[in-house]
Design a protein around this motif. Structure first.
Motif, PDB file in Angstrom:
ATOM      1  N   VAL A 383     -30.922  -4.342   7.187  1.00  0.00           N
ATOM      2  CA  VAL A 383     -32.330  -3.351   7.124  1.00  0.00           C
ATOM      3  C   VAL A 383     -31.678  -2.766   6.046  1.00  0.00           C
ATOM      4  N   GLY A 384     -32.980  -1.856   5.418  1.00  0.00           N
ATOM      5  CA  GLY A 384     -32.871  -1.090   3.922  1.00  0.00           C
ATOM      6  C   GLY A 384     -33.423  -1.640   2.481  1.00  0.00           C
ATOM      7  N   GLU A 385     -32.986  -2.751   2.672  1.00  0.00           N
ATOM      8  CA  GLU A 385     -33.337  -3.161   1.454  1.00  0.00           C
ATOM      9  C   GLU A 385     -33.182  -4.506   1.382  1.00  0.00           C
ATOM     10  N   PRO A 386     -33.568  -5.340   0.574  1.00  0.00           N
ATOM     11  CA  PRO A 386     -33.407  -6.985   0.158  1.00  0.00           C
ATOM     12  C   PRO A 386     -32.082  -7.530   0.449  1.00  0.00           C
ATOM     13  N   ILE A 387     -32.287  -8.816   0.645  1.00  0.00           N
ATOM     14  CA  ILE A 387     -30.507  -9.315   1.305  1.00  0.00           C
ATOM     15  C   ILE A 387     -30.289 -10.467   0.716  1.00  0.00           C
ATOM     16  N   MET A 407     -31.709 -10.976  12.071  1.00  0.00           N
ATOM     17  CA  MET A 407     -32.684 -10.396  11.788  1.00  0.00           C
ATOM     18  C   MET A 407     -32.440  -9.313  10.536  1.00  0.00           C
ATOM     19  N   ASP A 408     -33.794 -10.330   9.656  1.00  0.00           N
ATOM     20  CA  ASP A 408     -33.581  -9.168   8.785  1.00  0.00           C
ATOM     21  C   ASP A 408     -35.040  -8.531   8.894  1.00  0.00           C
ATOM     22  N   THR A 409     -35.224  -7.563   9.225  1.00  0.00           N
ATOM     23  CA  THR A 409     -35.990  -6.590   9.903  1.00  0.00           C
ATOM     24  C   THR A 409     -36.752  -5.598   8.200  1.00  0.00           C
ATOM     25  N   TRP A 410     -38.196  -5.729   7.813  1.00  0.00           N
ATOM     26  CA  TRP A 410     -38.638  -5.041   7.066  1.00  0.00           C
ATOM     27  C   TRP A 410     -39.535  -3.699   7.690  1.00  0.00           C
ATOM     28  N   TRP A 411     -39.070  -2.669   7.827  1.00  0.00           N
ATOM     29  CA  TRP A 411     -40.419  -1.782   8.157  1.00  0.00           C
ATOM     30  C   TRP A 411     -39.800  -0.373   6.820  1.00  0.00           C
ATOM     31  N   GLN A 412     -40.712   0.540   7.506  1.00  0.00           N
ATOM     32  CA  GLN A 412     -40.637   2.271   6.821  1.00  0.00           C
ATOM     33  C   GLN A 412     -40.499   3.012   7.488  1.00  0.00           C
ATOM     34  N   THR A 413     -39.716   3.894   7.036  1.00  0.00           N
ATOM     35  CA  THR A 413     -40.259   4.972   7.750  1.00  0.00           C
ATOM     36  C   THR A 413     -41.513   5.464   8.575  1.00  0.00           C
ATOM     37  N   GLU A 414     -42.866   5.362   7.326  1.00  0.00           N
ATOM     38  CA  GLU A 414     -43.901   5.233   7.642  1.00  0.00           C
ATOM     39  C   GLU A 414     -44.603   4.678   8.622  1.00  0.00           C
ATOM     40  N   THR A 494     -46.476  -1.104  -1.016  1.00  0.00           N
ATOM     41  CA  THR A 494     -45.869   0.130  -2.204  1.00  0.00           C
ATOM     42  C   THR A 494     -44.584  -0.873  -2.113  1.00  0.00           C
ATOM     43  N   ASP A 495     -43.916  -1.772  -1.424  1.00  0.00           N
ATOM     44  CA  ASP A 495     -42.852  -2.909  -1.930  1.00  0.00           C
ATOM     45  C   ASP A 495     -43.598  -3.887  -2.546  1.00  0.00           C
ATOM     46  N   VAL A 496     -42.971  -4.984  -3.288  1.00  0.00           N
ATOM     47  CA  VAL A 496     -43.342  -6.168  -3.603  1.00  0.00           C
ATOM     48  C   VAL A 496     -43.246  -7.001  -3.356  1.00  0.00           C
ATOM     49  N   GLY A 509     -39.085  -5.497  -3.766  1.00  0.00           N
ATOM     50  CA  GLY A 509     -38.187  -4.755  -3.986  1.00  0.00           C
ATOM     51  C   GLY A 509     -39.633  -3.258  -3.932  1.00  0.00           C
ATOM     52  N   ARG A 510     -39.130  -1.912  -4.587  1.00  0.00           N
ATOM     53  CA  ARG A 510     -40.982  -1.036  -4.793  1.00  0.00           C
ATOM     54  C   ARG A 510     -41.318  -1.678  -6.035  1.00  0.00           C
ATOM     55  N   SER A 511     -42.799  -1.001  -6.013  1.00  0.00           N
ATOM     56  CA  SER A 511     -43.416  -1.039  -6.875  1.00  0.00           C
ATOM     57  C   SER A 511     -43.534   0.262  -7.451  1.00  0.00           C
ATOM     58  N   HIS A 520     -31.136   4.045   0.657  1.00  0.00           N
ATOM     59  CA  HIS A 520     -31.968   5.470   1.034  1.00  0.00           C
ATOM     60  C   HIS A 520     -32.533   5.848  -0.069  1.00  0.00           C
ATOM     61  N   ARG A 521     -34.055   5.989   0.368  1.00  0.00           N
ATOM     62  CA  ARG A 521     -35.316   6.513  -0.265  1.00  0.00           C
ATOM     63  C   ARG A 521     -34.995   7.334  -1.214  1.00  0.00           C
ATOM     64  N   ILE A 522     -34.644   8.025  -2.712  1.00  0.00           N
ATOM     65  CA  ILE A 522     -34.744   8.892  -3.338  1.00  0.00           C
ATOM     66  C   ILE A 522     -35.641   8.810  -4.820  1.00  0.00           C
TER      67      ILE A 522
HETATM   68  C1  WTA Z   1     -37.182  -0.934   2.162  1.00  0.00           C
HETATM   69  C2  WTA Z   1     -36.138   1.988   5.933  1.00  0.00           C
HETATM   70  C3  WTA Z   1     -35.741  -5.653   2.644  1.00  0.00           C
HETATM   71  C4  WTA Z   1     -38.659  -1.455   0.903  1.00  0.00           C
HETATM   72  C5  WTA Z   1     -36.315   1.308   7.423  1.00  0.00           C
HETATM   73  C6  WTA Z   1     -39.224   0.026   1.958  1.00  0.00           C
HETATM   74  C7  WTA Z   1     -36.527  -2.884   2.789  1.00  0.00           C
HETATM   75  C8  WTA Z   1     -38.319   0.977   2.055  1.00  0.00           C
HETATM   76  C9  WTA Z   1     -36.337  -4.100   4.018  1.00  0.00           C
HETATM   77  C10 WTA Z   1     -38.336   1.625   3.176  1.00  0.00           C
HETATM   78  C11 WTA Z   1     -35.568  -5.288   3.895  1.00  0.00           C
HETATM   79  C12 WTA Z   1     -36.193  -1.487   4.099  1.00  0.00           C
HETATM   80  N1  WTA Z   1     -35.787  -5.906   2.910  1.00  0.00           N
HETATM   81  N2  WTA Z   1     -36.289  -4.007   1.725  1.00  0.00           N
HETATM   82  N3  WTA Z   1     -35.675  -5.839   5.999  1.00  0.00           N
HETATM   83  N4  WTA Z   1     -35.994  -2.952   4.684  1.00  0.00           N
HETATM   84  N5  WTA Z   1     -36.685  -2.370   2.866  1.00  0.00           N
HETATM   85  O1  WTA Z   1     -38.312   4.523   4.711  1.00  0.00           O
HETATM   86  O2  WTA Z   1     -38.427  -0.884  -0.070  1.00  0.00           O
HETATM   87  O3  WTA Z   1     -35.888   4.895   4.288  1.00  0.00           O
HETATM   88  O4  WTA Z   1     -39.829   0.447   1.079  1.00  0.00           O
HETATM   89  O5  WTA Z   1     -37.269   3.026   6.164  1.00  0.00           O
HETATM   90  O6  WTA Z   1     -36.862   0.020   2.292  1.00  0.00           O
HETATM   91  O7  WTA Z   1     -37.096   2.518   3.102  1.00  0.00           O
HETATM   92  P1  WTA Z   1     -37.397   3.943   4.503  1.00  0.00           P
END
Ligand code: WTA
Length: 627
Positions: A383-387, A407-414, A494-496, A509-511, A520-522
């Motif tokens: 989790v956290g960014e594209p692998i 498990m490549d999990t895409w999600w966000q704080t929101e 806001t991801d592409v 990645g982020r748009s 980490h998001r900054i």
């Molecule tokens: C990125 C973390 C690609 C994405 C849980 C998202 C990912 C931001 C993935 C959220 C993934 C998170 N593949 N990108 N599996 N998981 N991201 O809020 O850009 O710290 O918008 O939450 O991380 O970061 P946040």
């Protein structure tokens, strides 16, 4: 997206399929199309003091409500209810660290600790709806404090212990936190990082704070003025407190926590999550995605200071009655095998980490993981960014021995919970997050909200509400609305991303102007405002620059005051200043002095131009450029 990986399909191992809660991935996705029915069933796994009247109320979009008028308590569901079952003496938390110290708490011990802390908070005057700020390292007291707040209906706001004075002060001030719970210090790579000192500095400017509680965690002497009745050591505070505390009956839509995250403009946003939907969403996704069973030993390497830690170290695992490991320290200290050693020692079955850590650890060679017995592992997560597919394949072969689905999990704080991710029974493609989870309606669309063709880039959107969605941005409804109103009716992440010919999703990645550094998001705006607050800096613009390990690093372009020159000495001073304002995660990789910044005629800095020049890309449309 590389064509060859699009065609590489890795089928799930038979053993995993045999045991899985969800046997047929596609069928489950089909079942999830009726979102209300789907999430209603999941909600039945919990104790509700009063059942909800309605699963989803969408009468006031985008302010959705889930499990309307339901009454529950998340701590009751995560801790109390296990005490009456065979799990009473099961280990709930294993704390371990780079010093390889260990502390275990059973569900019963966790229960009594949470109750004592909950009673202590009440004695300090904390009531339902009050905010408590937690600025703690990875330690059991952080988990206990979160659960104690939730038990009495206080809202916790955890500030990552790697953030510094400026960020801490901003969060305390904005939330009007009444109590701050901190520790003497934390450690990383053998270095001591003092936390109480940061709190003292931050709180000096925050009149809302009535009490500071200090965990004696690292045995570092701290100044504490117990006489004022304002500062207490944690152990002393809970001494003599009753080990029973009734759970507050919370409305499903009562706030549970606020967690700050970076946005594209301005200050970090306080993402607000509520009790009922978050509980249902987080635990049921963890159960599906990591196929959690009673005999699992679960290890997620994130920090509790971020959403992954909230949802998938604390709440998710405990709501399922699992044993969860909390690890304090760096992934490569005292040596780059520390995590592999932990997996062997405890017999970890489910392991969840970030691509940046994997890329970093992979550099040290295969001999480190090969030295340890990792055969207990069943499912891996990221989790956290594209692998990138190469790192994916390394993870799959060297760590998982080609037995463990990833498990490549895409999600966000929101989003609060996993959104786009395979289940263990899905055929995988290295580098793809596969498909939206059952109960989630996600797509890749253009600016108008129309689905793009396979292979075309577009925006990641969620078309229907989901239970663990954020309910608002704290004190900033306008910014909450923007998520749903930019492409009307859809949640814009806001991801592409792209979808391939098999409808598999690939996140690119982020748009927006959010830089992803080591997961980490900054926000560029945060770093720029920290830079500008340095006395020698007149103007600043920062961009993310690709980095093979960290994903991205920050490059800063600076206009200096009074003919100053950016020498090594000044660079160091500016870096230190940013560290003090934000924290060590805001690493400035490069700095460059410029005479002026490219701006639009309305005076907005065009980071896009800086980025294109830096990376040798096309400048694109420059018609709005001032000069
Ligand atoms: C990125 C973390 C690609 C994405 C849980 C998202 C990912 C931001 C993935 C959220 C993934 C998170 N593949 N990108 N599996 N998981 N991201 O809020 O850009 O710290 O918008 O939450 O991380 O970061 P946040």
């Amino acid at each position: 997206m590389k064509e060859n990986f699009e065609d590489m399909i890795i089928e799930p191992p038979e053993e995993i399929v045999k045991r899985a809660h969800v046997k047929d991935w596609e069928k489950e996705i089909e079942k999830g199309k009726d979102i209300e029915e789907y999430w209603k069933k999941k909600a039945k796994d919990f104790k509700w003091f009063k059942k909800w009247d309605m699963v989803l109320d969408d009468s006031n979009k985008p302010f959705y409500k889930w499990f309307v008028n339901g009454k529950t308590n998340i701590t009751y569901n995560a801790v109390d209810r296990w005490i009456k079952t065979g799990k009473r003496n099961k280990v709930a938390i294993i704390y371990t660290s780079e010093k390889e110290k260990e502390r275990k708490l059973t569900y019963y011990e966790l229960y009594t600790e949470v109750n004592k802390m909950a009673n202590a908070l009440k004695r300090l005057g904390v009531k339902k709806g009050d905010v408590v700020c937690l600025y703690l390292p990875m330690c059991p007291e952080l988990v206990i404090s979160m659960l104690a707040c939730a038990k009495i209906g206080a809202i916790h706001t955890v500030v990552f212990s790697g953030l510094s004075v400026g960020a801490l002060e901003e969060r305390i001030r904005e939330t009007n936190a009444k109590v701050v719970i901190t520790a003497d210090a934390t450690f990383r790579r053998g270095r001591i990082i003092k936390l109480k000192d940061n709190v003292d500095e931050a709180v000096a400017k925050c009149p809302s704070v009535e009490t500071i509680v200090v965990v004696n965690h690292a045995n570092v002497p701290v100044k504490i003025s117990e006489l004022t009745g304002r500062e207490f050591f944690y152990d002393k505070l809970i001494e003599g407190e009753d080990s029973e505390c009734p759970p507050e009956k919370m409305d499903a839509e009562d706030p549970l926590f606020i967690l700050y995250t970076s946005g594209s403009t301005g200050k970090p946003k306080g993402v607000l999550h509520t009790v009922g939907g978050y509980m249902v969403g987080v635990s049921s996704t963890l159960k599906m995605v990591f196929d959690i069973h009673d005999d699992d030993l679960y290890f997620c390497t994130a920090d509790i200071g971020w959403i992954t830690g909230h949802s998938y170290i604390v709440y998710g695992p405990l709501l399922l009655g699992t044993t969860t490991i909390i690890y304090e320290g760096a992934p490569d200290y005292p040596d780059p095998a520390i995590w592999w050693r932990i997996i062997e020692k405890y017999g970890v079955t489910k392991f969840y980490t970030a691509p940046t850590a994997l890329r970093h650890l992979r550099r040290f060679g295969d001999r480190h993981p090969k030295k340890y017995n990792l055969s207990t592992l069943k499912i891996l997560g990221t989790v956290g960014e594209p692998i990138d597919p190469e790192t994916w394949l390394w993870y799959y072969k060297v760590i998982g021995n080609e037995r463990c689905p990833i498990m490549d999990t895409w999600w966000q704080t929101e989003t609060g919970m996993h959104m786009i991710s395979p289940l263990p029974t899905a055929p995988l493609k290295p580098g793809s997050v596969t498909k939206p989870l059952p109960g989630i309606d996600a797509d890749i669309v253009n600016k108008n909200g129309d689905p793009v063709k396979p292979g075309e880039k577009g925006y990641v959107v969620i078309k229907k509400p989901w239970p663990a969605m954020m309910r608002t941005i704290y004190k900033d409804e306008k910014r909450y609305r923007e998520y749903w109103e930019t492409i009307p009716g859809y949640y814009l992440a806001t991801d592409v991303g792209k979808k391939d010919k098999d409808s598999y999703f690939w996140i690119l990645g982020r748009s927006d102007d959010v830089i992803n550094i080591s997961g980490h998001r900054i926000g560029t705006a945060e770093v720029e405002s920290a830079l500008i607050s340095h006395p020698d800096v007149a103007e600043a613009a920062v961009i993310g620059k690709p980095d093979p390990i960290k994903g991205n690093v920050i490059k800063a372009f600076l206009v200096l005051k009074n003919g100053k020159k950016l020498d090594v000495n000044l660079m160091e001073k500016i870096k230190e200043h940013v560290k003090h304002e934000i924290g060590p995660i805001a690493v400035i990789g490069e700095m460059e002095q410029v005479d002026k910044l490219p701006k639009t005629r309305s005076g907005k800095v065009m980071r896009r131009i800086l980025r294109a020049k830096e990376l040798g890309e096309e400048l694109g449309d420059t018609s709005t450029l001032e000069d």
